[in-house]
Each structure stands twice: as C-alpha cells, then as structure tokens.
Write an enzyme that holds these catalytic residues in place. Sequence first.
Site, PDB file in Angstrom:
ATOM      1  N   GLY A  18       9.585  10.873  40.118  1.00  0.00           N
ATOM      2  CA  GLY A  18       8.934  11.071  41.411  1.00  0.00           C
ATOM      3  C   GLY A  18       8.326  12.459  41.567  1.00  0.00           C
ATOM      4  CE  LYS A  33       6.308  -3.026  46.656  1.00  0.00           C
ATOM      5  NZ  LYS A  33       7.271  -2.549  47.656  1.00  0.00           N
TER       6      LYS A  33
HETATM    7  P1  ADP Z   1       6.584   4.543  37.121  1.00  0.00           P
HETATM    8  O1  ADP Z   1       8.069   4.547  37.314  1.00  0.00           O
HETATM    9  O2  ADP Z   1       6.194   4.971  35.748  1.00  0.00           O
HETATM   10  O3  ADP Z   1       5.852   5.290  38.201  1.00  0.00           O
HETATM   11  P2  ADP Z   1       6.363   1.955  38.423  1.00  0.00           P
HETATM   12  O4  ADP Z   1       7.736   2.125  38.940  1.00  0.00           O
HETATM   13  O5  ADP Z   1       5.240   2.001  39.383  1.00  0.00           O
HETATM   14  O6  ADP Z   1       6.095   3.006  37.233  1.00  0.00           O
HETATM   15  O7  ADP Z   1       6.215   0.538  37.700  1.00  0.00           O
HETATM   16  C1  ADP Z   1       7.010   0.136  36.638  1.00  0.00           C
HETATM   17  C2  ADP Z   1       7.302  -1.313  36.741  1.00  0.00           C
HETATM   18  O8  ADP Z   1       6.117  -2.077  36.871  1.00  0.00           O
HETATM   19  C3  ADP Z   1       7.996  -1.846  35.502  1.00  0.00           C
HETATM   20  O9  ADP Z   1       9.282  -2.258  35.849  1.00  0.00           O
HETATM   21  C4  ADP Z   1       7.138  -3.012  35.052  1.00  0.00           C
HETATM   22  O10 ADP Z   1       7.886  -4.148  34.653  1.00  0.00           O
HETATM   23  C5  ADP Z   1       6.354  -3.319  36.300  1.00  0.00           C
HETATM   24  N1  ADP Z   1       5.108  -4.038  35.973  1.00  0.00           N
HETATM   25  C6  ADP Z   1       4.074  -3.608  35.246  1.00  0.00           C
HETATM   26  N2  ADP Z   1       3.147  -4.580  35.116  1.00  0.00           N
HETATM   27  C7  ADP Z   1       3.607  -5.656  35.787  1.00  0.00           C
HETATM   28  C8  ADP Z   1       3.125  -6.989  36.032  1.00  0.00           C
HETATM   29  N3  ADP Z   1       1.953  -7.380  35.546  1.00  0.00           N
HETATM   30  N4  ADP Z   1       3.897  -7.814  36.765  1.00  0.00           N
HETATM   31  C9  ADP Z   1       5.073  -7.411  37.266  1.00  0.00           C
HETATM   32  N5  ADP Z   1       5.585  -6.181  37.070  1.00  0.00           N
HETATM   33  C10 ADP Z   1       4.872  -5.309  36.348  1.00  0.00           C
END
Ligand code: ADP
Length: 406
Positions: A387, A211
Amino acid sequence: MLTVQNMTDLKGKKVIVRVDFNVPLKNGTIRDDSRIVAAIKTIEELQKKEARIILLSHLGKIKHKEAPEVIEEQKKKNDLAPVAVRLGELLASPVKFSKETTGEEVKRAVDELQDGEVILLQNTRYEKGEEKNDLELSKKWAKLADAFVMDAFGSAHRAHASTYGIPEILKAEGKPVAIGYLVEKEVENLSRCVEVKPEDRPYLAILGGFKISDKIKVIDSLLKKCDKILIGGAMAYTFAKALGYTIGISPCEDDQLDYARKCLIEAKGRIILPIDSVCTDAFDPEQRKSIITTENQNIPENMEGMDIGPKTQALFASEISKAKMIFWNGPMGVFEQAEFTKGTIAVCKAISLLKDAFTVCGGGDSSAAVKQFGYTEKFSHVSTGGGAALEMIENEGHLPGIDIIR
Ligand code: ADP
Ligand code: MG
C-alpha cells in the site's frame, strides 16, 4: 533528509527504530523472514555507531473493539517473540525481547541496554492508541529515546503513534530523526517514478489487479505522468465494457464505468487494453469445465476473463520493449492459479529483456508474483511496501511517516 548513515555521536544514545517486522506467521513459525532480513543493514549501522537500539514494529491486526477474550486471542496470534529469536540469529548477536510495549518493565530493560545492544518491544498494536496516533502513547515511547530512525517503509503511509507520533515529539525537542537504509532506497526509486526526467521517457505504466475503485488515485496520477498505460487483470473488463465490448461474467465494477470512460477520453489513445483473453466458465477449479482463449476483445456469455491472452502478451511485450521507465502494479490475471499465470509471467519476461530501462514493481500481490516467478533480480526495484508504494505514487512522493522526518 537525515539518513542513518549520516547520523553522528550516537555512542551510548538510545535510538528507537521503527521497523516493519509484519512477517507471515503460522502457529508461531515465521514463514518468510525477508522483512527481518531487510532491516539488518540499518540495525548493523547503528550497532557500528554503538547506539542502544530499541526496535518497534506492528504485527498483524488487533481489533480493540472486540470482546476481551477475542483481543487476547489476537494478541497471542500476533506475538513478536519469535521475530526476536530470528533477528538474533541473523545479527549473530543476542536480541532482548520485552513482552510489554510500555511501562516500568520496558523502562528498566531499556536503561540496562549496553552500547550496541538491541531490544525488540512487543507488537505496537497491543496498544489501543497506536493506530489512533494517541499523544500519551507517543510521549511514553518518545521518552525512552534520544533519536528516532524510520525504516518501516510498509507502514510509512500510516500516521500512527510509532510511525508519526514519536518522531513528531522528538523533532520538536530538537532530537535527531532520520530514515533507515530500506526507506532511503524505496524513496529514491519510487520518487523517480513520480518526478519524471526527460531521459526516463517513454514512461510506461502497467496496471492490473482486481479493482479500479482501489486504484483511482494511482490511475489519475499515472495518466498525468505516463506516455502509455497498459491495463490487464480484472480491472480491464470494466474498461472493455465501457467501450461496448461483451465481458460475459467477468468481474466488473458498474459504478466505475463512467470513471473508465473519463480515463479513456483523457488518455487520448494512450491506454492500451487487452485484445484477447483466457476465459473459464468457473473461477473455482473444482467446478470448472472449460478454459478457452478468445479471438478478440469480446468474452462469450457465461464465461469470465482470467488472464490476458497470447496476442495481448505479444502486444504488451512490444510496448514494454520501447520503454525507458516502467512502473508496474497489479497482476495481469489470476496468477494464484497455474492456468492463469502466463500473462503475468509474459510481462515479467518482457521487462527482464530490457537493457537500460529503469523498472519498478510496486504492490502487495504484484511484488509477490514477481518474486514467485523468480524475476526480482531483473527489476531495478521491487518495492517491499504494498500500500505504501501505491500511496507514494498517488501522493506525488509524499507519505506521512516520511514527511515527518523531512
Ligand atoms: P496489488 O496487491 O499488486 O496492488 P491487487 O490487490 O489489486 O494487486 O490485485 C491482485 C489480485 O487480482 C490477485 O489476487 C489476482 O488473482 C486478482 N486478479 C487479477 N486478474 C484477475 C481476473 N481476471 N479475475 C479475477 N481476479 C483477478
Ligand atoms: Mg493486493
């Protein structure tokens, strides 16, 4: 900042160490002990200094607003006892465990500690006041100790009783408060991504994950600091839609379209978006009929983007090859499914080929992906705090649990 290494005259002194033992547990079995391993260096340093060591950590979530039987259930699930056992094995010395977090039993156990001995107290979140930074609770814990060491980087973005209240009280009493080895290393590496030196340019950010709305402050901060930003993952589709491309049924935050446009204008061409995507008709593998790769930015109707395509992988790799410093947060695709790991692996690989660049990965899922694909050693730093790493970037290197020590 005082560090555990520089602390003196600790012989016989009681030192509270806030550690991050929030390990994944299943039916009382630890599935990954890396967070316990990460605290060893600080604990051993204090043992060497013959301190009496009181460890505090949270584990999981306990919702104190639920019915008593639900709370009991959550407490049972998040019992730190197995962690004390594993810690004892890793330290090769006995670790005491207190089933209570505060009270007479704790006081007695702490008074009986010998020099160099270690006790782990029960999950800090058993206490209702922990997450509220309750003063009375902080006082109870602070009374137990002559000094405090913060080594829970993953909790440093939270001003709770055990991360903030205790050091605040001890500091006011003129007692030493310090950071441990783990926090020291995190602060050192993440600060470099915040206060950018000329020799660290070109500075490239790579953003992905789910997001935009979760990461607005991170994006704003990186836009100010970085020379270029590569954007992949689900968040790229909101940017693509803002530019007028078709995105099919890809995840999109329509309420962030204006924000995405604002970023694109402010970036003046420094934001680089995917030029092709790997798409599917269904997120759920069981329902899936097809997987295709698009020729360009547009995604067909009834398809959703799941990963960056091969042209984008090459484009991103070429940008990565020019960078002197990289901060990466957010996977490039749904890396949990084998068909959509290629984009994230391509970024790992491109980073691994860099010779003398400073490379950092921060974020819960991003760090997990780097680990899963076996690239941890190829990075200058892979943050242990999901986080907390992001908030450090957002807040110009400031986190409550570290600022109170500073
Ligand atoms: P982080 O924890 O590293 O900050 P996020 O929590 O923002 O990362 O995002 C990780 C999630 O985003 C993963 O579960 C991954 O499956 C999802 N994701 C990445 N690309 C896509 C996509 N194109 N469609 C749906 N989900 C996605
Ligand atoms: Mg995440």
